[in-house]
Design a protein around this motif. Sequence first.
Motif, PDB file in Angstrom:
ATOM      1  N   VAL A 109      12.115  -0.389  -4.610  1.00  0.00           N
ATOM      2  CA  VAL A 109      11.873  -1.745  -4.820  1.00  0.00           C
ATOM      3  C   VAL A 109      10.035  -2.071  -5.336  1.00  0.00           C
ATOM      4  N   ILE A 110       9.936  -2.224  -6.713  1.00  0.00           N
ATOM      5  CA  ILE A 110       8.734  -1.930  -7.714  1.00  0.00           C
ATOM      6  C   ILE A 110       8.712  -3.583  -8.455  1.00  0.00           C
ATOM      7  N   LYS A 111       7.213  -3.664  -7.726  1.00  0.00           N
ATOM      8  CA  LYS A 111       6.871  -5.378  -8.191  1.00  0.00           C
ATOM      9  C   LYS A 111       5.445  -4.436  -8.614  1.00  0.00           C
ATOM     10  N   GLU A 112       5.117  -5.359  -9.618  1.00  0.00           N
ATOM     11  CA  GLU A 112       4.260  -5.446 -10.346  1.00  0.00           C
ATOM     12  C   GLU A 112       2.847  -6.436  -9.945  1.00  0.00           C
ATOM     13  N   ILE A 113       1.625  -5.849 -10.170  1.00  0.00           N
ATOM     14  CA  ILE A 113       0.316  -7.264  -9.788  1.00  0.00           C
ATOM     15  C   ILE A 113      -0.290  -6.927 -11.140  1.00  0.00           C
ATOM     16  N   LEU A 114      -1.483  -7.793 -12.032  1.00  0.00           N
ATOM     17  CA  LEU A 114      -1.781  -7.046 -13.197  1.00  0.00           C
ATOM     18  C   LEU A 114      -3.099  -7.306 -12.332  1.00  0.00           C
ATOM     19  N   SER A 115      -3.521  -6.184 -12.068  1.00  0.00           N
ATOM     20  CA  SER A 115      -5.095  -6.704 -11.113  1.00  0.00           C
ATOM     21  C   SER A 115      -5.481  -4.596 -10.575  1.00  0.00           C
ATOM     22  N   SER A 116      -6.228  -4.851 -10.392  1.00  0.00           N
ATOM     23  CA  SER A 116      -7.054  -3.288 -10.228  1.00  0.00           C
ATOM     24  C   SER A 116      -6.963  -3.016  -8.275  1.00  0.00           C
ATOM     25  N   HIS A 117      -7.469  -1.859  -8.407  1.00  0.00           N
ATOM     26  CA  HIS A 117      -6.830  -1.529  -6.944  1.00  0.00           C
ATOM     27  C   HIS A 117      -7.540  -2.056  -5.209  1.00  0.00           C
TER      28      HIS A 117
END
Length: 253
Positions: free
Chosen positions: A222-230
């Motif tokens: 299950v993959i979610k993405e977040i526009l973010s640094s580490h």
Amino acid sequence: MTTVLFVPGAWLARAFYEPFLQALTVAGHDVRYASYPSLDPKDPCTTDCHADAKAIAAVLHRLVEDEGKDVLLFLHSYAGMPGAAAATGLAKSERAQEGKVGGVIGLLFLGAFVVPEGLSCAGLQGGNLPPWILLDQPSTNLNIADDPINNFAADVDPALARSLIANLKPHATLSFTSPQPHPAWADESFGGLLAFIVTTNDRAVPKEAQFGMMTATEQPWVIKEILSSHCGPFLNRVQETVALTREIIDRFL
């Protein structure tokens, strides 16, 4: 109520994560925390990945076996290695078949390492750690992260990112060079119970590396993405990260 057991990344003291942990609690989750010995270690010569996995497993076993909790294991960065090992044999589905209550409902990785058994963190990267990991600092067998704001939180307001600097500790190099113990994500009992929040602007663990590690497992994610640094998910993307965590828990349940 599902318990969220959070395991930190390398170098980062618990205080750094407190705003996120508090936000999870306010959102109605039972939040617990597992530390491990390679972070600011007493003896960096004994704190390998196996020792870290053993420490996390001790917390997990108490929650599952003593308290009968349903647990989401939330793993940031390096924690993906020892945390995945700690969950072995504790899947809720597996325990239910044995007539036992409680268990791990799934594994959630965020910008984390997913490493095959027997391979080290360094080995996954061709045998060498990245140059921004400063070896033998502040002393032999320890390391620190160079330019942490640029590598971990370049997208965060500098004033907010100060908490990152304030909560960095030395880490045992052995944890990065010792082999991955057997990871639970490789087990049939965790099929369909693996999630990954991809930090798409990550300089420490690039997006491409995150997807590459998932692909190499040959497991469904299950993959979610977040526009973010580490580290941005715990600094300037807290509510978004809480919401994604809730989505993943609902999916696993």
